[in-house]
Design an enzyme around this catalytic site. Structure first.
Site, PDB file in Angstrom:
ATOM      1  N   TYR A   1      -7.473  15.669   3.574  1.00  0.00           N
ATOM      2  CA  TYR A   1      -7.670  14.376   3.546  1.00  0.00           C
ATOM      3  C   TYR A   1      -9.140  13.924   3.173  1.00  0.00           C
ATOM      4  O   TYR A   1      -9.494  13.090   2.446  1.00  0.00           O
ATOM      5  CB  TYR A   1      -7.060  13.550   4.745  1.00  0.00           C
ATOM      6  CG  TYR A   1      -6.636  12.031   4.601  1.00  0.00           C
ATOM      7  CD1 TYR A   1      -5.875  11.696   3.543  1.00  0.00           C
ATOM      8  CD2 TYR A   1      -7.659  11.408   5.395  1.00  0.00           C
ATOM      9  CE1 TYR A   1      -5.964  10.158   3.512  1.00  0.00           C
ATOM     10  CE2 TYR A   1      -7.497  10.023   5.006  1.00  0.00           C
ATOM     11  CZ  TYR A   1      -6.685   9.393   4.159  1.00  0.00           C
ATOM     12  OH  TYR A   1      -6.502   7.948   4.001  1.00  0.00           O
TER      13      TYR A   1
ATOM     14  N   SER B   1     -11.631   5.420   2.460  1.00  0.00           N
ATOM     15  CA  SER B   1     -11.142   5.522   3.891  1.00  0.00           C
ATOM     16  C   SER B   1     -12.423   5.610   4.684  1.00  0.00           C
ATOM     17  O   SER B   1     -13.362   6.075   4.136  1.00  0.00           O
ATOM     18  CB  SER B   1     -10.116   6.761   4.153  1.00  0.00           C
ATOM     19  OG  SER B   1     -10.267   7.006   5.595  1.00  0.00           O
TER      20      SER B   1
HETATM   21  N1  LIG Z   1      -3.367   2.691   6.783  1.00  0.00           N
HETATM   22  C1  LIG Z   1      -4.586   3.196   7.107  1.00  0.00           C
HETATM   23  O1  LIG Z   1      -5.022   3.201   8.295  1.00  0.00           O
HETATM   24  C2  LIG Z   1      -5.274   3.726   5.971  1.00  0.00           C
HETATM   25  C3  LIG Z   1      -6.890   3.770   6.390  1.00  0.00           C
HETATM   26  C4  LIG Z   1      -7.527   4.341   5.388  1.00  0.00           C
HETATM   27  C5  LIG Z   1      -7.208   4.575   4.048  1.00  0.00           C
HETATM   28  N2  LIG Z   1      -5.788   4.406   3.784  1.00  0.00           N
HETATM   29  C6  LIG Z   1      -5.415   4.601   2.251  1.00  0.00           C
HETATM   30  O2  LIG Z   1      -4.775   3.320   1.734  1.00  0.00           O
HETATM   31  C7  LIG Z   1      -4.055   3.943   0.845  1.00  0.00           C
HETATM   32  C8  LIG Z   1      -2.674   3.237   1.217  1.00  0.00           C
HETATM   33  O3  LIG Z   1      -1.855   3.493   2.286  1.00  0.00           O
HETATM   34  P1  LIG Z   1      -1.299   2.734   3.382  1.00  0.00           P
HETATM   35  O4  LIG Z   1      -1.965   2.701   4.641  1.00  0.00           O
HETATM   36  O5  LIG Z   1      -0.775   1.567   2.617  1.00  0.00           O
HETATM   37  O6  LIG Z   1       0.051   3.538   3.706  1.00  0.00           O
HETATM   38  P2  LIG Z   1       1.600   3.804   3.127  1.00  0.00           P
HETATM   39  O7  LIG Z   1       2.070   2.305   3.823  1.00  0.00           O
HETATM   40  O8  LIG Z   1       2.043   4.887   3.411  1.00  0.00           O
HETATM   41  O9  LIG Z   1       1.587   3.477   1.654  1.00  0.00           O
HETATM   42  C9  LIG Z   1       1.202   4.576   0.556  1.00  0.00           C
HETATM   43  C10 LIG Z   1       1.609   4.285  -0.564  1.00  0.00           C
HETATM   44  O10 LIG Z   1       1.605   5.512  -1.518  1.00  0.00           O
HETATM   45  C11 LIG Z   1       2.591   5.728  -2.297  1.00  0.00           C
HETATM   46  N3  LIG Z   1       2.285   7.033  -2.913  1.00  0.00           N
HETATM   47  C12 LIG Z   1       2.458   8.361  -2.321  1.00  0.00           C
HETATM   48  N4  LIG Z   1       2.380   9.244  -3.098  1.00  0.00           N
HETATM   49  C13 LIG Z   1       2.548   8.550  -4.347  1.00  0.00           C
HETATM   50  C14 LIG Z   1       2.496   9.054  -5.702  1.00  0.00           C
HETATM   51  N5  LIG Z   1       2.467  10.475  -5.795  1.00  0.00           N
HETATM   52  N6  LIG Z   1       2.706   8.285  -6.680  1.00  0.00           N
HETATM   53  C15 LIG Z   1       2.825   6.887  -6.544  1.00  0.00           C
HETATM   54  N7  LIG Z   1       2.687   6.385  -5.199  1.00  0.00           N
HETATM   55  C16 LIG Z   1       2.627   7.271  -4.092  1.00  0.00           C
HETATM   56  C17 LIG Z   1       3.858   5.583  -1.374  1.00  0.00           C
HETATM   57  O11 LIG Z   1       5.082   5.482  -1.921  1.00  0.00           O
HETATM   58  P3  LIG Z   1       6.265   6.290  -1.508  1.00  0.00           P
HETATM   59  O12 LIG Z   1       7.124   5.104  -0.807  1.00  0.00           O
HETATM   60  O13 LIG Z   1       6.857   6.565  -2.941  1.00  0.00           O
HETATM   61  O14 LIG Z   1       5.978   7.248  -0.632  1.00  0.00           O
HETATM   62  C18 LIG Z   1       3.405   4.177  -0.584  1.00  0.00           C
HETATM   63  O15 LIG Z   1       3.609   3.215  -1.504  1.00  0.00           O
HETATM   64  C19 LIG Z   1      -3.657   5.413   0.688  1.00  0.00           C
HETATM   65  O16 LIG Z   1      -4.580   5.867  -0.292  1.00  0.00           O
HETATM   66  C20 LIG Z   1      -4.572   5.817   2.207  1.00  0.00           C
HETATM   67  O17 LIG Z   1      -4.939   7.199   2.370  1.00  0.00           O
HETATM   68  C21 LIG Z   1      -4.934   3.795   4.711  1.00  0.00           C
END
Ligand SMILES: NC(=O)c1ccc[n+]([C@@H]2O[C@H](COP(=O)([O-])OP(=O)(O)OC[C@H]3O[C@@H](n4cnc5c(N)ncnc54)[C@H](OP(=O)(O)O)[C@@H]3O)[C@@H](O)[C@H]2O)c1
Length: 289
Positions: A153, A140
């Site tokens: 985080y 991130s």
């Molecule tokens: N969106 C942003 O702005 C952003 C920016 C920087 C970094 N990120 C990173 O990108 C990654 C994906 O996030 P996203 O933005 O796509 O958000 P998201 O839509 O909330 O997706 C996160 C995913 O992680 C899964 N997850 C959470 N805990 C888990 C576990 N214990 N085992 C397996 N799966 C799990 C969630 O599944 P459930 O449905 O089961 O909860 C969901 O599928 C994360 O690592 C996040 O920190 C996001």
């Protein structure tokens, strides 16, 4: 078109879900993993119809050792142990002042964002090494520039950076490439899935003003349409397929801006600038909040 296999974690939404589609389009065999897959297969109905033999949906809570083992067994039995690319994407954001956050919440943040990636990578490395494959870890902008009220985080993502950097050198002589993606803010379910420290909104919290203003700031940021996750998904495909992928890919103007500020400004000046900005954004009177 490729006959390679990719395994992606956290595929129920956001970057993970988008990557499933994008990698299928590139001809990959995709092992899409998510928590409680049995009750959520509906999410992939259209893709399963369209890509049948190329898509396999499996349960994986990255914190569950038994499920990690099952995934390794599945790769062995169904795919002859072939794994060319692992995308450690699963994660969530824990926000709020450290004092307002419980020990259990802190452990959960590290357990999912860091240890899930570490243990799954360790479990699947024999396959990836045999394939001279790739590991793509989701970091991130907070993996290189920390904000207040997100210490755990940021800690989890800074740790992902160090873990990945070391592993990159450790594995390069084995033909394995390790890369990281550093997204800024993108429209996924991240905001819906984020959590606050247990006492963050407690009237007695010493950080209540900062928390309220930070929360309002986040809400304001999210009122617009937001940036669709395409750039991050594209970056993952690029890192998985390019002959010589870069180690880091920053995605989004905010992530680029943070990087350039870090490169261009003397650190004491950047520190002053960020402190002033955070004071203003959070309307916190430093030292009194
Ligand atoms: N969106 C942003 O702005 C952003 C920016 C920087 C970094 N990120 C990173 O990108 C990654 C994906 O996030 P996203 O933005 O796509 O958000 P998201 O839509 O909330 O997706 C996160 C995913 O992680 C899964 N997850 C959470 N805990 C888990 C576990 N214990 N085992 C397996 N799966 C799990 C969630 O599944 P459930 O449905 O089961 O909860 C969901 O599928 C994360 O690592 C996040 O920190 C996001």
């Amino acid at each position: 078109v490729t006959s390679k296999t990719v395994l992606i974690t956290g595929c129920s939404s956001g970057f993970g879900y988008g990557c499933v589609n994008a990698f299928l389009e590139q001809g990959f065999r995709v092992v899409a993993t998510l928590r409680d897959a049995d009750t959520r297969k509906e999410l992939f109905r259209d893709l399963l119809n369209r890509y049948e033999s190329h898509l396999y949906v499996a349960s994986l809570d990255v914190t569950d050792g038994e499920e990690r083992k099952s995934i390794a067994n599945l790769l062995e039995t169904k795919f002859g142990g072939q794994l060319d690319c692992l995308i450690n994407n699963a994660g969530f954001g824990l926000f709020g002042a450290l004092e307002d956050t419980s020990e259990a919440q802190i452990r959960e943040q590290i357990e999912i964002n860091l240890m899930g990636t570490v243990f799954l990578t360790r479990q699947l490395l024999p396959f990836i090494r045999a394939a001279k494959g790739r590991i793509i870890n989701m970091s991130s902008v907070l993996g290189y520039m920390a904000l207040p009220l997100s210490s755990m985080y940021a800690a989890s993502k800074f740790a992902i950076e160090g873990f990945s950097e070391s592993l990159r050198y450790e594995l390069s002589s084995h033909g394995v490439k390790v890369c990281i993606v550093e997204p800024g803010g993108f429209r996924t379910r991240f905001a819906d899935n984020q959590r606050w420290g247990e006492d963050a909104f407690n009237q007695n919290s010493a950080y209540r003003t900062q928390t309220d203003n930070y929360s309002a700031f986040q809400n304001k940021q999210r009122t617009g349409a937001g940036t669709p996750p395409d750039a991050v998904i594209k970056a993952c495909v690029h890192l998985a397929t390019a002959r010589c992928p870069p180690f880091r890919v920053r995605c989004g103007n905010d992530a680029q801006m943070a990087y350039f500020l870090q490169c261009l400004l003397p650190s004491r000046f950047l520190d002053f600038l960020l402190n002033t900005m955070f004071d203003r954004v959070f309307h916190g009177r430093r030292g009194h909040d």
